[in-house]
Design a protein around this motif. Structure first.
Motif, PDB file in Angstrom:
ATOM      1  N   LYS A 172      -2.257 -16.029  -3.204  1.00 45.17           N
ATOM      2  CA  LYS A 172      -0.670 -16.025  -3.142  1.00 45.17           C
ATOM      3  C   LYS A 172      -0.302 -14.911  -4.302  1.00 45.17           C
ATOM      4  O   LYS A 172      -0.327 -15.420  -5.342  1.00 45.17           O
ATOM      5  CB  LYS A 172      -0.180 -17.282  -3.162  1.00 45.17           C
ATOM      6  CG  LYS A 172       1.323 -17.431  -2.939  1.00 45.17           C
ATOM      7  CD  LYS A 172       1.628 -18.876  -2.925  1.00 45.17           C
ATOM      8  CE  LYS A 172       3.077 -18.898  -2.797  1.00 45.17           C
ATOM      9  NZ  LYS A 172       3.475 -20.483  -2.911  1.00 45.17           N
ATOM     10  N   GLU A 206       3.524 -13.389   5.173  1.00 43.35           N
ATOM     11  CA  GLU A 206       4.409 -13.948   4.100  1.00 43.35           C
ATOM     12  C   GLU A 206       4.730 -15.158   3.816  1.00 43.35           C
ATOM     13  O   GLU A 206       4.372 -16.032   4.900  1.00 43.35           O
ATOM     14  CB  GLU A 206       6.062 -13.346   4.866  1.00 43.35           C
ATOM     15  CG  GLU A 206       5.982 -11.797   4.860  1.00 43.35           C
ATOM     16  CD  GLU A 206       7.436 -11.578   5.655  1.00 43.35           C
ATOM     17  OE1 GLU A 206       8.132 -12.393   6.063  1.00 43.35           O
ATOM     18  OE2 GLU A 206       7.844 -10.259   5.420  1.00 43.35           O
ATOM     19  N   ALA A 207       4.947 -15.637   2.748  1.00 43.13           N
ATOM     20  CA  ALA A 207       5.136 -17.049   2.368  1.00 43.13           C
ATOM     21  C   ALA A 207       6.292 -17.426   2.187  1.00 43.13           C
ATOM     22  O   ALA A 207       7.002 -16.739   1.150  1.00 43.13           O
ATOM     23  CB  ALA A 207       3.933 -17.268   1.094  1.00 43.13           C
ATOM     24  N   TYR A 217       3.861 -13.251  -1.234  1.00 38.65           N
ATOM     25  CA  TYR A 217       2.924 -12.626  -0.164  1.00 38.65           C
ATOM     26  C   TYR A 217       1.544 -13.284  -0.104  1.00 38.65           C
ATOM     27  O   TYR A 217       0.786 -13.686  -1.344  1.00 38.65           O
ATOM     28  CB  TYR A 217       2.961 -11.077  -0.197  1.00 38.65           C
ATOM     29  CG  TYR A 217       3.945 -10.492   0.321  1.00 38.65           C
ATOM     30  CD1 TYR A 217       4.224 -10.395   1.415  1.00 38.65           C
ATOM     31  CD2 TYR A 217       4.585  -9.907  -0.832  1.00 38.65           C
ATOM     32  CE1 TYR A 217       5.475  -9.725   1.826  1.00 38.65           C
ATOM     33  CE2 TYR A 217       5.754  -9.165  -0.554  1.00 38.65           C
ATOM     34  CZ  TYR A 217       6.376  -8.975   0.972  1.00 38.65           C
ATOM     35  OH  TYR A 217       7.374  -8.478   1.211  1.00 38.65           O
ATOM     36  N   ARG A 218       0.913 -13.557   0.880  1.00 36.24           N
ATOM     37  CA  ARG A 218      -0.649 -14.034   0.889  1.00 36.24           C
ATOM     38  C   ARG A 218      -1.587 -12.760   1.425  1.00 36.24           C
ATOM     39  O   ARG A 218      -1.327 -12.029   2.534  1.00 36.24           O
ATOM     40  CB  ARG A 218      -0.913 -15.236   1.679  1.00 36.24           C
ATOM     41  CG  ARG A 218      -0.041 -16.489   1.363  1.00 36.24           C
ATOM     42  CD  ARG A 218      -0.471 -17.539   2.130  1.00 36.24           C
ATOM     43  NE  ARG A 218       0.341 -18.849   2.008  1.00 36.24           N
ATOM     44  CZ  ARG A 218       0.237 -19.582   1.048  1.00 36.24           C
ATOM     45  NH1 ARG A 218      -0.779 -19.261   0.052  1.00 36.24           N
ATOM     46  NH2 ARG A 218       0.796 -20.638   0.521  1.00 36.24           N
TER      47      ARG A 218
END
Length: 92
Positions: A57, A24-25, A36-37
């Motif tokens: 990303k 999670e970013a 999300y990455r």
């Protein structure tokens, strides 16, 4: 040639596979989930980066490939739309 010569997304090809794993970013200011990455493998044999693993990303919090699907499947084909390529510390 320099790394900046490869920042054109079309050079990566059109065949990608999401590899199990995501993170999670979070937005630095609000500390809320912002993206999300995903770990994505370039699978286009015509790409100079064939089989290279890149970090993508996803700014959409409801992507068509769900986090649940990535947890339950080791790999999954993905279609990358509106890809922007940049570099950080000499890597894509």
């Amino acid at each position: 040639m320099k790394l900046n010569d490869f920042l054109n997304p079309t050079l990566l090809g059109r065949t990608f596979i999401a590899v199990r794993g995501y993170s999670e970013a979070v937005d630095h200011e609000t500390q809320k989930l912002a993206a999300y990455r995903l770990n994505v493998s370039i699978q286009d044999e015509n790409s100079p980066f064939y089989l290279e693993l890149i970090d993508v990303k996803v700014n959409n919090l409801n992507p068509t490939v769900s986090v649940h699907e990535l947890v339950n499947n080791k790999t999954m084909p993905v279609e990358v739309v509106d890809l922007n390529v940049g570099q950080y510390n000499g890597t894509l």
